[in-house]
Scaffold this active site. Structure first.
Site, PDB file in Angstrom:
ATOM      1  N   SER A 131       0.815  -1.217   0.000  1.00 48.27           N
ATOM      2  CA  SER A 131       0.000   0.000   0.000  1.00 48.27           C
ATOM      3  C   SER A 131       0.848   1.266   0.000  1.00 48.27           C
ATOM      4  CB  SER A 131      -0.938   0.016   1.215  1.00 48.27           C
ATOM      5  OG  SER A 131      -0.194  -0.086   2.423  1.00 48.27           O
ATOM      6  N   HIS A 132       1.985   1.241   0.666  1.00 47.25           N
ATOM      7  CA  HIS A 132       2.889   2.398   0.730  1.00 47.25           C
ATOM      8  C   HIS A 132       4.294   1.932   0.383  1.00 47.25           C
ATOM      9  CE1 HIS A 132      -0.501   3.553   3.231  1.00 47.25           C
ATOM     10  NE2 HIS A 132      -0.099   4.802   3.243  1.00 47.25           N
ATOM     11  N   ASN A 133       4.999   2.744  -0.395  1.00 51.84           N
ATOM     12  CA  ASN A 133       6.367   2.404  -0.768  1.00 51.84           C
ATOM     13  C   ASN A 133       7.148   3.696  -0.970  1.00 51.84           C
ATOM     14  OD1 ASN A 133       8.687   1.111  -1.568  1.00 51.84           O
ATOM     15  ND2 ASN A 133       7.850   0.256  -3.461  1.00 51.84           N
ATOM     16  N   THR A 142       5.020  -1.087   3.109  1.00 54.36           N
ATOM     17  CA  THR A 142       4.116  -1.903   3.919  1.00 54.36           C
ATOM     18  C   THR A 142       3.486  -2.939   3.001  1.00 54.36           C
ATOM     19  OG1 THR A 142       2.337  -0.306   3.549  1.00 54.36           O
ATOM     20  CG2 THR A 142       3.609  -0.092   5.591  1.00 54.36           C
TER      21      THR A 142
END
Length: 339
Positions: A94-96, A108
């Site tokens: 979802s987040h990078n 994540t």
């Protein structure tokens, strides 16, 4: 928030707190701002077009849905963009972000409860594909706070944090529950009765759907039904993941103290290992790096912890809500297992 009217600022504050789970939520929202339902819908659409509002939808609790999650950091020595692209292909990322550390790529990841690979094997496979042999998997030990609400004016503003000492009860989701979650995680339709659109797709009555969504919120399956902003467009240009090395017997004290600051939107205790010894993670949003640096120095003095690092995001590769119970997870694993 730079360039916004007072009414727009208040609207964003209310949307981040969460809309009511009712037949005409935008009508209720309009009444709080002395605007008509039509005016509220138009204003929200304007803020979406201006890339201030990213999405309005339920924030479902990943753990309550049975997903296994972790924060992962890779040491990337080659082309970080190409590595990030491969990692982003996993539907559970979802987040990078690229961050200023020898572990320079942080993401994540979540895998569904029926994943054939599981989380650790998935991460190991991503490391193998990208030739990233040095990595850490940091799982959540305790959650002190999660909730991005970018409506504060001062980094030192505080709020009362409810201490949740009990873990969520085991929640069993039916196939109908999964279908509801799958459909309602889409961005809310900008119409007078948005939940009717979801209900029609599900073949159920709008009132029954609202009862279901309300029960999800009461059980902790859904945190809230709210807006997520583009934080840089909202005026918060510095994003610092501040990590602290805290003695075990002080972790809860420090964790809850950090979580009480409204500018700290996430605060966790995470696992450590021989490669990574920082156990408390606090995500801070600020209008400038200098302001954030000074705030963290003051926090360090307040909590009595001098061993810390601020890991700034220097590049965003991905920020997108996970689509729970999506077939994409299983398609990704099918391809990965054939390699």
């Amino acid at each position: 928030m730079i360039g916004l009217s007072e009414k727009e600022k208040l609207l964003l504050k209310l949307l981040q707190e969460g809309i009511n789970l009712e037949i005409r939520p935008f009508k209720t929202l309009g009444e709080k701002l002395d605007l008509s339902e039509k005016e509220i819908l138009s204003l929200i659409q304007k803020l979406k077009e201006e890339k201030i509002i990213r999405q309005i939808s339920p924030i479902y609790d990943t753990k309550s849905l049975g997903y296994d999650t972790a924060l992962v950091a890779f040491k990337v020595k080659g082309n970080i963009e190409s590595v990030a692209e491969i990692i982003n292909s996993h539907p559970g990322v979802s987040h990078n972000y690229e961050r200023n550390n020898s572990f320079n790529l942080w993401f994540t990841i979540a895998v569904p409860p029926d994943s054939r690979l599981g989380l650790e094997r998935t991460v190991s496979l991503l490391a193998k594909i990208t030739n990233s042999n040095d990595f850490v998997i940091l799982k959540t030990v305790k959650l002190y706070k999660i909730g991005v609400k970018l409506d504060f004016n001062n980094l030192k503003e505080k709020e009362v944090i409810r201490k949740n000492e009990d873990e969520q009860n085991n929640i069993v989701l039916t196939e109908d529950d999964k279908k509801i979650i799958k459909i309602t995680q889409d961005d809310i339709p900008m119409v007078e009765e948005p939940f009717r659109i979801y209900a029609d797709k599900l073949g159920m009555e709008q009132e029954d759907l609202l009862k279901k969504l309300t029960s999800y919120k009461e059980k902790g399956i859904m945190r809230r039904f709210s807006a997520i902003l583009y934080h840089r467009k909202a005026g918060f240009k510095a994003n610092g993941m501040t990590v602290w090395k805290v003695p075990e017997d002080r972790s809860d004290e420090v964790g809850y103290k950090l979580a009480s600051y409204r500018s700290i939107t996430h605060c966790y205790k995470r696992t450590t290992n021989e490669k990574w010894q920082y156990n408390i993670f606090s995500m801070i949003h600020s209008k400038s790096k200098d302001e954030l640096d000074q705030f963290v120095r003051e926090l360090s003095q307040e909590i009595g912890i001098n061993d810390y690092m601020i890991l700034y995001s220097t590049k965003e590769f991905k920020k997108k809500r996970i689509r729970y119970f999506s077939d994409e997870f299983y398609k990704w694993e099918d391809i990965a297992l054939r390699k």
